[in-house]
Write a protein that holds these residues in place. Structure first.
Motif, PDB file in Angstrom:
ATOM      1  N   LYS A  67       0.866  -1.186   0.000  1.00 11.41           N
ATOM      2  CA  LYS A  67       0.000   0.000   0.000  1.00 11.41           C
ATOM      3  C   LYS A  67       0.903   1.236   0.000  1.00 11.41           C
ATOM      4  CE  LYS A  67      -4.139   1.652   2.271  1.00 11.41           C
ATOM      5  NZ  LYS A  67      -5.118   1.405   3.312  1.00 11.41           N
ATOM      6  N   PRO A  68       0.716   2.156  -0.951  1.00  8.57           N
ATOM      7  CA  PRO A  68       1.582   3.345  -1.000  1.00  8.57           C
ATOM      8  C   PRO A  68       1.207   4.369   0.065  1.00  8.57           C
ATOM      9  CG  PRO A  68      -0.102   3.503  -2.683  1.00  8.57           C
ATOM     10  CD  PRO A  68      -0.267   2.150  -2.041  1.00  8.57           C
ATOM     11  N   THR A  69       2.103   5.321   0.281  1.00  6.04           N
ATOM     12  CA  THR A  69       1.830   6.480   1.124  1.00  6.04           C
ATOM     13  C   THR A  69       1.741   7.693   0.198  1.00  6.04           C
ATOM     14  OG1 THR A  69       4.141   7.081   1.442  1.00  6.04           O
ATOM     15  CG2 THR A  69       3.202   5.464   2.992  1.00  6.04           C
ATOM     16  N   ALA A  70       1.387   8.829   0.753  1.00  2.36           N
ATOM     17  CA  ALA A  70       1.260  10.057  -0.041  1.00  2.36           C
ATOM     18  C   ALA A  70       2.590  10.511  -0.636  1.00  2.36           C
ATOM     19  CB  ALA A  70       0.656  11.171   0.809  1.00  2.36           C
ATOM     20  N   SER A  71       3.702   9.951  -0.161  1.00  4.04           N
ATOM     21  CA  SER A  71       5.010  10.339  -0.700  1.00  4.04           C
ATOM     22  C   SER A  71       5.640   9.241  -1.567  1.00  4.04           C
ATOM     23  CB  SER A  71       5.957  10.717   0.439  1.00  4.04           C
ATOM     24  OG  SER A  71       6.143   9.617   1.306  1.00  4.04           O
ATOM     25  N   SER A  72       4.894   8.172  -1.855  1.00  6.62           N
ATOM     26  CA  SER A  72       5.416   7.064  -2.654  1.00  6.62           C
ATOM     27  C   SER A  72       5.556   7.438  -4.130  1.00  6.62           C
ATOM     28  CB  SER A  72       4.492   5.848  -2.559  1.00  6.62           C
ATOM     29  OG  SER A  72       4.477   5.319  -1.266  1.00  6.62           O
ATOM     30  N   ASN A  73       6.400   6.670  -4.811  1.00  6.00           N
ATOM     31  CA  ASN A  73       6.476   6.704  -6.269  1.00  6.00           C
ATOM     32  C   ASN A  73       5.728   5.459  -6.719  1.00  6.00           C
ATOM     33  OD1 ASN A  73       7.721   5.907  -8.995  1.00  6.00           O
ATOM     34  ND2 ASN A  73       8.454   8.001  -8.685  1.00  6.00           N
ATOM     35  N   VAL A  74       4.806   5.624  -7.666  1.00  7.15           N
ATOM     36  CA  VAL A  74       3.932   4.524  -8.067  1.00  7.15           C
ATOM     37  C   VAL A  74       3.848   4.414  -9.585  1.00  7.15           C
ATOM     38  CG1 VAL A  74       2.487   4.678  -5.988  1.00  7.15           C
ATOM     39  CG2 VAL A  74       1.882   6.023  -8.010  1.00  7.15           C
ATOM     40  N   THR A  75       3.386   3.282 -10.056  1.00 12.86           N
ATOM     41  CA  THR A  75       3.045   3.087 -11.467  1.00 12.86           C
ATOM     42  C   THR A  75       1.557   2.803 -11.521  1.00 12.86           C
ATOM     43  OG1 THR A  75       5.241   2.206 -11.956  1.00 12.86           O
ATOM     44  CG2 THR A  75       3.490   1.754 -13.567  1.00 12.86           C
ATOM     45  N   VAL A  76       0.825   3.628 -12.276  1.00 13.09           N
ATOM     46  CA  VAL A  76      -0.628   3.559 -12.334  1.00 13.09           C
ATOM     47  C   VAL A  76      -1.098   3.596 -13.788  1.00 13.09           C
ATOM     48  CG1 VAL A  76      -2.774   4.751 -11.711  1.00 13.09           C
ATOM     49  CG2 VAL A  76      -0.866   4.731 -10.110  1.00 13.09           C
ATOM     50  N   ALA A  77      -2.016   2.711 -14.122  1.00 18.63           N
ATOM     51  CA  ALA A  77      -2.721   2.788 -15.412  1.00 18.63           C
ATOM     52  C   ALA A  77      -4.032   3.515 -15.114  1.00 18.63           C
ATOM     53  CB  ALA A  77      -2.985   1.407 -15.974  1.00 18.63           C
ATOM     54  N   TYR A  78      -4.424   4.438 -15.990  1.00 17.58           N
ATOM     55  CA  TYR A  78      -5.609   5.231 -15.687  1.00 17.58           C
ATOM     56  C   TYR A  78      -6.332   5.710 -16.939  1.00 17.58           C
ATOM     57  CZ  TYR A  78      -2.947   9.290 -17.145  1.00 17.58           C
ATOM     58  OH  TYR A  78      -2.221  10.187 -17.898  1.00 17.58           O
ATOM     59  N   LYS A  79      -7.572   6.108 -16.721  1.00 18.11           N
ATOM     60  CA  LYS A  79      -8.359   6.818 -17.724  1.00 18.11           C
ATOM     61  C   LYS A  79      -9.019   7.977 -17.004  1.00 18.11           C
ATOM     62  CE  LYS A  79     -12.494   5.431 -19.090  1.00 18.11           C
ATOM     63  NZ  LYS A  79     -13.621   4.729 -19.718  1.00 18.11           N
ATOM     64  N   THR A 108      -2.861  12.346  -4.845  1.00 17.52           N
ATOM     65  CA  THR A 108      -2.006  12.188  -3.668  1.00 17.52           C
ATOM     66  C   THR A 108      -2.791  11.568  -2.524  1.00 17.52           C
ATOM     67  OG1 THR A 108      -0.725  14.135  -4.334  1.00 17.52           O
ATOM     68  CG2 THR A 108      -0.497  13.416  -2.049  1.00 17.52           C
ATOM     69  N   GLU A 109      -4.028  12.002  -2.359  1.00 19.14           N
ATOM     70  CA  GLU A 109      -4.885  11.460  -1.303  1.00 19.14           C
ATOM     71  C   GLU A 109      -5.495  10.115  -1.689  1.00 19.14           C
ATOM     72  OE1 GLU A 109      -9.055  12.408   1.053  1.00 19.14           O
ATOM     73  OE2 GLU A 109      -8.137  14.030  -0.099  1.00 19.14           O
ATOM     74  N   GLY A 110      -5.929   9.968  -2.948  1.00 14.01           N
ATOM     75  CA  GLY A 110      -6.722   8.813  -3.351  1.00 14.01           C
ATOM     76  C   GLY A 110      -5.969   7.531  -3.648  1.00 14.01           C
ATOM     77  N   ILE A 111      -4.823   7.626  -4.285  1.00  8.34           N
ATOM     78  CA  ILE A 111      -4.084   6.405  -4.664  1.00  8.34           C
ATOM     79  C   ILE A 111      -3.712   5.556  -3.444  1.00  8.34           C
ATOM     80  CG2 ILE A 111      -1.960   5.524  -5.750  1.00  8.34           C
ATOM     81  CD1 ILE A 111      -4.110   6.450  -7.773  1.00  8.34           C
ATOM     82  N   PRO A 112      -3.351   6.139  -2.295  1.00 15.27           N
ATOM     83  CA  PRO A 112      -3.033   5.308  -1.122  1.00 15.27           C
ATOM     84  C   PRO A 112      -4.197   4.486  -0.561  1.00 15.27           C
ATOM     85  CG  PRO A 112      -1.926   7.418  -0.935  1.00 15.27           C
ATOM     86  CD  PRO A 112      -2.883   7.530  -2.098  1.00 15.27           C
ATOM     87  N   TYR A 113      -5.409   4.644  -1.081  1.00 11.25           N
ATOM     88  CA  TYR A 113      -6.516   3.777  -0.649  1.00 11.25           C
ATOM     89  C   TYR A 113      -6.435   2.399  -1.317  1.00 11.25           C
ATOM     90  CZ  TYR A 113      -8.680   7.763   1.619  1.00 11.25           C
ATOM     91  OH  TYR A 113      -8.930   8.824   2.443  1.00 11.25           O
TER      92      TYR A 113
END
Length: 154
Positions: A67-79, A108-113
């Motif tokens: 689970k990421p935090t608000a300061s994580s680097n992430v890879t996301v697929a999105y539309k 920043t807020e939503g991805i960590p969910y």
């Protein structure tokens, strides 16, 4: 003497501008955005959670990884799209990588969910998106939605 007179005339002209000609403060879209989001949720029969900031999120699959935090680097697929369904941006299936401190507040807020492998929807009011000014194809005050899949916490 001529420059003093010119300065006085300029000062008088500027002070006579009407209220409609003076710069205005940013428009508050909070109530309008809230109604647009809740109407969308009802119309599409979604089960969404609202945060204190006004962000709504739907978890379709929670994921099983990190689970990421608000300061994580992430890879996301999105539309990214509007409540009328018009798409304004989309990544490839491989997604894109970025730091969660480099994106709009709603991400920043939503991805960590989500955990790695998880996916769902972020419903973002303009205050957590591009505000009253907008950006590119996104008009000021717009609610924006994202179908997201958290591929990896880097």
């Amino acid at each position: 003497m001529k420059s003093i007179l010119l300065s006085l005339v300029s000062l008088l002209f500027v002070s006579c501008l009407s209220d409609t000609e003076k710069p205005t403060a940013a428009v508050d879209y909070t109530a309008q955005n809230e109604k647009e989001i809740t109407d969308y949720i009802a119309k599409n029969k979604l089960t969404a959670t609202r945060t204190d900031s006004g962000l709504y999120y739907v978890i379709n699959e929670a994921g099983t990884g990190v689970k990421p935090t608000a300061s994580s680097n992430v890879t996301v697929a999105y539309k990214g799209y509007f409540t009328n369904g018009n798409v304004f941006d989309k990544s490839g299936d491989a997604g894109i990588s970025f730091g969660l401190q480099q994106v709009i507040k709603g991400w920043t807020e939503g991805i960590p969910y989500f955990k790695e492998g998880g996916n769902g929807i972020l419903l973002i009011p303009s205050a957590l998106g591009y505000g009253s000014n907008g950006s590119g194809p996104i008009p000021g005050g717009s609610v924006i939605l994202f179908d997201v899949k958290l591929i990896k916490v880097n």
